[in-house]
Design a protein around this motif. Structure first.
Motif, PDB file in Angstrom:
ATOM      1  N   PHE A 282      -0.496  33.411   6.159  1.00 25.04           N
ATOM      2  CA  PHE A 282      -0.878  34.467   5.434  1.00 25.04           C
ATOM      3  C   PHE A 282      -0.027  33.929   4.298  1.00 25.04           C
ATOM      4  CE2 PHE A 282      -0.058  38.209   2.967  1.00 25.04           C
ATOM      5  CZ  PHE A 282      -0.830  39.490   3.054  1.00 25.04           C
ATOM      6  N   TYR A 283      -1.194  34.685   3.451  1.00 28.09           N
ATOM      7  CA  TYR A 283      -1.325  34.481   1.692  1.00 28.09           C
ATOM      8  C   TYR A 283      -1.625  35.322   0.991  1.00 28.09           C
ATOM      9  CZ  TYR A 283      -6.364  33.073   0.395  1.00 28.09           C
ATOM     10  OH  TYR A 283      -7.295  32.015   0.268  1.00 28.09           O
ATOM     11  N   SER A 284      -1.342  35.834  -0.390  1.00 26.29           N
ATOM     12  CA  SER A 284      -1.340  36.417  -1.514  1.00 26.29           C
ATOM     13  C   SER A 284      -2.100  36.236  -3.105  1.00 26.29           C
ATOM     14  CB  SER A 284      -0.704  38.064  -1.396  1.00 26.29           C
ATOM     15  OG  SER A 284      -1.229  38.515  -2.424  1.00 26.29           O
ATOM     16  N   THR A 285      -3.433  36.098  -2.925  1.00 28.11           N
ATOM     17  CA  THR A 285      -3.470  35.615  -4.347  1.00 28.11           C
ATOM     18  C   THR A 285      -3.219  36.857  -5.661  1.00 28.11           C
ATOM     19  OG1 THR A 285      -4.976  34.668  -3.957  1.00 28.11           O
ATOM     20  CG2 THR A 285      -4.800  34.194  -5.773  1.00 28.11           C
ATOM     21  N   LEU A 286      -2.237  36.195  -6.412  1.00 26.22           N
ATOM     22  CA  LEU A 286      -1.750  37.764  -7.298  1.00 26.22           C
ATOM     23  C   LEU A 286      -2.406  36.774  -8.687  1.00 26.22           C
ATOM     24  CD1 LEU A 286       1.899  38.145  -6.347  1.00 26.22           C
ATOM     25  CD2 LEU A 286       0.177  39.108  -5.955  1.00 26.22           C
ATOM     26  N   ASN A 287      -3.587  37.802  -9.831  1.00 23.29           N
ATOM     27  CA  ASN A 287      -3.285  37.260 -10.797  1.00 23.29           C
ATOM     28  C   ASN A 287      -2.043  37.461 -12.257  1.00 23.29           C
ATOM     29  OD1 ASN A 287      -4.021  40.093 -10.039  1.00 23.29           O
ATOM     30  ND2 ASN A 287      -6.823  39.887 -10.624  1.00 23.29           N
ATOM     31  N   THR A 288      -1.088  37.950 -11.244  1.00 24.30           N
ATOM     32  CA  THR A 288       0.124  38.076 -12.353  1.00 24.30           C
ATOM     33  C   THR A 288       1.067  37.595 -11.197  1.00 24.30           C
ATOM     34  OG1 THR A 288       0.523  40.017 -10.886  1.00 24.30           O
ATOM     35  CG2 THR A 288      -1.308  40.742 -12.699  1.00 24.30           C
ATOM     36  N   PRO A 289       2.077  37.533 -12.593  1.00 26.74           N
ATOM     37  CA  PRO A 289       3.459  37.580 -11.694  1.00 26.74           C
ATOM     38  C   PRO A 289       3.513  38.421 -10.324  1.00 26.74           C
ATOM     39  CG  PRO A 289       3.744  37.995 -13.688  1.00 26.74           C
ATOM     40  CD  PRO A 289       2.844  38.185 -13.812  1.00 26.74           C
ATOM     41  N   SER A 290       4.695  38.370  -9.881  1.00 22.77           N
ATOM     42  CA  SER A 290       4.746  39.417  -8.155  1.00 22.77           C
ATOM     43  C   SER A 290       6.737  39.812  -8.859  1.00 22.77           C
ATOM     44  CB  SER A 290       5.676  38.059  -6.864  1.00 22.77           C
ATOM     45  OG  SER A 290       5.725  39.459  -6.350  1.00 22.77           O
ATOM     46  N   ILE A 291       6.289  41.432  -8.589  1.00 21.84           N
ATOM     47  CA  ILE A 291       7.283  42.249  -9.101  1.00 21.84           C
ATOM     48  C   ILE A 291       8.440  42.003  -8.075  1.00 21.84           C
ATOM     49  CG2 ILE A 291       7.719  44.355  -8.965  1.00 21.84           C
ATOM     50  CD1 ILE A 291       6.897  44.349 -12.043  1.00 21.84           C
ATOM     51  N   ASP A 292       8.238  41.940  -6.536  1.00 21.60           N
ATOM     52  CA  ASP A 292       8.784  41.393  -5.495  1.00 21.60           C
ATOM     53  C   ASP A 292      10.011  40.245  -5.399  1.00 21.60           C
ATOM     54  OD1 ASP A 292       8.867  44.153  -4.392  1.00 21.60           O
ATOM     55  OD2 ASP A 292       7.322  43.727  -3.691  1.00 21.60           O
ATOM     56  N   TYR A 293       8.373  39.408  -5.876  1.00 24.91           N
ATOM     57  CA  TYR A 293       9.248  37.924  -5.759  1.00 24.91           C
ATOM     58  C   TYR A 293       9.402  36.962  -7.205  1.00 24.91           C
ATOM     59  CZ  TYR A 293       8.590  39.166  -1.152  1.00 24.91           C
ATOM     60  OH  TYR A 293       8.099  40.285   0.155  1.00 24.91           O
ATOM     61  N   PRO A 294       9.819  37.779  -8.132  1.00 25.43           N
ATOM     62  CA  PRO A 294       9.287  37.086  -9.542  1.00 25.43           C
ATOM     63  C   PRO A 294      10.544  35.750  -9.257  1.00 25.43           C
ATOM     64  CG  PRO A 294      12.056  38.567  -8.836  1.00 25.43           C
ATOM     65  CD  PRO A 294      11.016  38.450  -7.624  1.00 25.43           C
ATOM     66  N   GLY A 295       8.918  35.025 -10.275  1.00 26.39           N
ATOM     67  CA  GLY A 295       9.546  33.779 -10.700  1.00 26.39           C
ATOM     68  C   GLY A 295      10.546  33.243 -11.574  1.00 26.39           C
ATOM     69  N   ASN A 296      11.330  34.540 -12.679  1.00 19.61           N
ATOM     70  CA  ASN A 296      11.387  33.902 -12.961  1.00 19.61           C
ATOM     71  C   ASN A 296      12.636  35.471 -14.043  1.00 19.61           C
ATOM     72  OD1 ASN A 296      11.098  35.838 -15.382  1.00 19.61           O
ATOM     73  ND2 ASN A 296       8.588  34.706 -15.561  1.00 19.61           N
ATOM     74  N   ALA A 297      14.120  35.234 -14.292  1.00 20.17           N
ATOM     75  CA  ALA A 297      14.625  36.005 -15.021  1.00 20.17           C
ATOM     76  C   ALA A 297      14.276  36.815 -15.526  1.00 20.17           C
ATOM     77  CB  ALA A 297      16.002  35.693 -15.805  1.00 20.17           C
ATOM     78  N   GLN A 298      13.314  36.883 -16.399  1.00 26.40           N
ATOM     79  CA  GLN A 298      12.860  38.073 -17.319  1.00 26.40           C
ATOM     80  C   GLN A 298      11.635  38.969 -16.105  1.00 26.40           C
ATOM     81  OE1 GLN A 298       9.748  36.328 -20.307  1.00 26.40           O
ATOM     82  NE2 GLN A 298       9.647  38.554 -21.160  1.00 26.40           N
ATOM     83  N   VAL A 299      10.961  38.290 -15.382  1.00 27.07           N
ATOM     84  CA  VAL A 299      10.344  38.855 -14.292  1.00 27.07           C
ATOM     85  C   VAL A 299      11.622  39.389 -13.508  1.00 27.07           C
ATOM     86  CG1 VAL A 299       8.395  39.147 -12.576  1.00 27.07           C
ATOM     87  CG2 VAL A 299       8.499  37.719 -14.333  1.00 27.07           C
ATOM     88  N   LYS A 300      12.205  39.145 -13.402  1.00 31.85           N
ATOM     89  CA  LYS A 300      13.956  40.618 -12.078  1.00 31.85           C
ATOM     90  C   LYS A 300      14.416  41.681 -13.453  1.00 31.85           C
ATOM     91  CE  LYS A 300      16.808  38.975  -8.998  1.00 31.85           C
ATOM     92  NZ  LYS A 300      18.020  38.305  -8.768  1.00 31.85           N
ATOM     93  N   ALA A 301      14.397  41.177 -14.226  1.00 33.62           N
ATOM     94  CA  ALA A 301      14.994  42.210 -15.512  1.00 33.62           C
ATOM     95  C   ALA A 301      14.249  42.991 -15.167  1.00 33.62           C
ATOM     96  CB  ALA A 301      15.362  41.908 -16.295  1.00 33.62           C
ATOM     97  N   PHE A 302      12.590  43.004 -15.446  1.00 33.26           N
ATOM     98  CA  PHE A 302      11.400  43.692 -15.748  1.00 33.26           C
ATOM     99  C   PHE A 302      11.034  44.865 -14.444  1.00 33.26           C
ATOM    100  CE2 PHE A 302       7.431  45.151 -15.202  1.00 33.26           C
ATOM    101  CZ  PHE A 302       6.999  45.979 -16.025  1.00 33.26           C
TER     102      PHE A 302
END
Lengths: 397, 288
Positions: A282-302
């Motif tokens: 299964f895959y899911s394309t995101l046209n944004t970063p992922s909230i559940d699987y954050p790619g960096n610390a900034q997204v994680k904090a957000f």
């Protein structure tokens, strides 16, 4: 008597002057109204709620920091929110109220193209800056440089770029023929041509199975896909119905190599509607970063800030928050640079020429073919019950 | 061939819900001449009652019973509170039922919001019989619908109550002279019709997600099925329901799926042009 009158006048003038003097000492203040026209209920609620939360969180952060200073006046933002109930008619009515009754000059949403393609008729003549991820704006040429609708601001990357990521994933799994299943509406049609083009370029045959909107029993459409001997199925939306289609694929034993979709919750694949993991990747394309699987610390904090702000924003569609959050901050910056909160045309020009460093990476309008934003995108895979993420960085400099 | 049969099988499952709705519509029409358009919303309420019960008890069986029972009560309330006042003017009853659609949808949105809901399916998986896939849940749903319809038919044809219903449908004045409590019998058809819609709601819930708007899709088809079967004709409605489901599934399988509604209602129009009173016997009046 005359003295008395003069004295009274002097007191009156002093009374009027005092608050003004105080305002000058403290700096002038003002309010800028921001409209939200989103699907807060109905079949697209999972899109509308995070898109609305993005604006509300950004406005709260800006206001908490004292507002935005433009031309010597400090402005705070005030939100007027309308629930369009995922209905086109309600979206147009809501836009009429926001624009014509409340005189709002900056509106976010509707995020879904089928709704935005109608409500745009209200905002264009009123010279309102309207942010939306609507793919129909892309397919309808509304974001092209030649279009007169210069204040419609696309908040997602070009659909052709997303389709290339989608098809790239299909190719990775060796898919030769893919069925694209989605409702028969404007949003779907806006995505079909780029999907087919990307598929052709990758040597994959794409067939399109469009079903009546509001379908919840996908048996017939999935059976058709099986009859067409596809080895991949792609589901565009509505995201809330993904468990229904997955259940039909599994129970009808359609032999596919992979199932892909747009902004789907990978948990659907880990624990599906049938209560056990999917028998295919299964895959899911995101046209944004992922909230559940954050790619960096900034997204994680957000993501943590967002969850604290609005616990209702959950799941993979929480990513739709990126179609508004950074853009609200970007709008405030554009107002500062333009030196106005009134002249929407000037603010619009600044928006399309600036680069804003947001949570979703560097954001800008650098696509010469149309006013689509560039921002970080992502892809989430579920293989053997494990979830992995991948980031596609923005092309802004 | 297997693919064709698979589509037909998928369609029978859809058709079972249409048949349940259509029988409710046709029963009410047969006795009261009221075209009860709000029956789609009764399906929606039935689905939510089943969903709430499943959440509370974890049991779909209790959910099915609750959906039928609660909807039966709602059927009685609507008849006692609204429709009995329109029995002399069936057209008024029809218009009232249109208003009821808005009210019931509004109540649904107020209580459950417009967000889609779903329950874990009572039965997952499928049987593979020489390439033909029988989804277990679909088999259960078809079985439940068939049992309910057969029970309704048996009650109508084999009991004193059924005889009274048929007598009222044929000639209410004569039935009254023979001592049949006409008003009471009419009320019971509203109860039975609503209970059938409740069962339909349970089937819809176990097939996929539900929302306050879920009744819309089923109403039009249910009504079309009642017309094709012949208004007032229970057997016709049941058969036409299955036929409609199969036609819809085949249209999705072999036609342009986006045009599914157009194909289905195109067939309905052709049938009604050919037989304006429907395919069922004596549908110009009430024949139960």
């Amino acid at each position: 008597m005359n003295h008395k009158r003069i004295l009274l006048k002097a007191i009156a003038v002093a009374a009027l002057a005092l608050p003004m003097a105080s305002a000058t000492a403290q700096g002038r203040t003002g309010v800028v109204k921001i409209g939200i026209n989103e699907m807060l209920s109905g079949m697209f609620v999972t899109v509308g709620v995070p898109a609305s939360a993005g604006v509300r969180l950004a406005v709260k952060e800006i206001n908490d920091k004292g507002g935005v200073s433009v031309g010597g006046t400090t402005y705070k933002f005030e939100i007027t929110e309308a629930d369009n109930k995922s209905s086109t008619a309600d979206a147009v009515a809501a836009m009429n109220k926001l624009v014509n009754d409340d005189k709002i000059k900056f509106v976010f949403g509707p995020t879904v193209g089928a709704l935005a393609s109608q409500s745009q008729e209200v905002v264009i003549p009123a010279k309102v800056i309207n942010f939306s991820a609507a793919t129909t704006w892309q397919s309808g040429g509304m974001l092209a440089p030649s279009s007169k609708a210069t204040l419609l601001m696309g908040t997602q990357m070009a659909v052709s770029a997303i389709s290339t990521i989608d098809i790239g994933a299909m190719k990775e799994y060796g898919v030769k023929k893919v069925a694209f299943i989605s409702p028969d509406d404007e949003t779907t049609k806006a995505n079909m041509v780029p999907f087919e083009t990307a598929a052709k370029a990758a040597g994959i045959e794409a067939i399109f199975i469009l079903h009546p909107p509001k379908t919840t029993d996908y048996s017939s459409f999935v059976t058709r896909a099986g009859g067409e001997k596809v080895d991949g199925i792609y589901f565009l939306y509505p995201q809330a119905n993904a468990p229904d289609i997955l259940r039909a694929i599994v129970e009808l034993k359609i032999p596919i190599k992979v199932f892909g979709g747009r902004a789907l919750d990978p948990q659907f694949a880990v624990k599906t509607a049938i209560g056990r993991p999917l028998p295919f990747p299964f895959y899911s394309t995101l046209n944004t970063p992922s909230i559940d699987y954050p790619g960096n610390a900034q997204v994680k904090a957000f993501a943590e800030r967002l969850r604290a702000f609005d616990p209702k924003v959950v799941g993979s569609t929480a990513n739709f928050v990126f179609f508004s959050y950074d853009f609200m901050h970007m709008l405030a910056e554009a107002m500062k640079i333009a030196g106005t909160v009134e002249d929407t045309e000037r603010i619009g020009k600044v928006l399309t020429s600036m680069t804003y460093s947001g949570v979703a990476g560097k954001i800008c309008y650098n696509n010469p073919a149309m006013r689509t934003a560039s921002l970080d995108g992502g892809l989430i895979y579920v293989r053997d019950g494990k979830i992995e993420g991948k980031t596609f960085p923005s092309s802004c400099k | 061939m297997i693919l064709f049969l698979q589509h037909a099988l998928n369609g029978i499952s859809l058709g079972a819900v249409y048949a349940l709705i259509a029988v409710g519509i046709t029963l009410v029409y047969g006795l009261s001449r009221i075209i009860h358009f709000a029956v789609g919303e009764l399906v929606m309420l039935g689905a939510y009652v089943a969903w709430e019960t499943w959440r509370l008890t974890g049991s779909h069986t209790v959910g099915l019973a609750a959906a039928a029972a609660v909807l039966a009560v709602i059927g009685m309330i609507t008849e006692r509170g609204i429709f009995r006042f329109t029995l002399r003017e069936p057209l008024t009853g029809f218009i009232v039922s249109l208003g009821l659609i808005m009210i019931l949808q509004g109540i649904g949105i107020e209580i459950w919001s417009a967000d889609p809901r779903r329950a874990d399916p009572p039965l997952a998986g499928s049987w593979d019989v020489s390439g033909l896939i029988f989804r277990k849940q679909v088999a259960i749903n078809i079985g439940v619908s068939l049992l309910v319809l057969l029970a309704a038919y048996a009650v109508l044809m084999k009991t004193r109550y059924g005889k009274a219903v048929r007598a009222v449908a044929d000639d209410p004045s004569a039935a009254a002279l023979m001592g049949v409590p006409v008003r009471f019998i009419i009320m019971t058809t509203f109860i039975v019709g609503a209970a059938l819609a409740g069962v339909g709601g349970w089937v819809v819930l176990t097939n996929g997600s539900i929302s306050p708007f879920v009744g819309e899709a089923y109403l039009l088809r249910g009504f079309a099925v009642a017309l094709i079967g012949g208004l007032g004709n229970v057997q016709g409605a049941a058969v036409a329901g299955v036929g409609m489901g199969v036609a819809e599934s085949l249209a999705a399988g072999y036609g342009s799926p986006g045009w599914n509604d157009a194909y289905v209602f195109g067939i309905v129009i052709l049938i009604l042009l050919w037989r304006p009173t429907g395919l069922g016997r004596g549908s110009s009046g009430a024949h139960l």
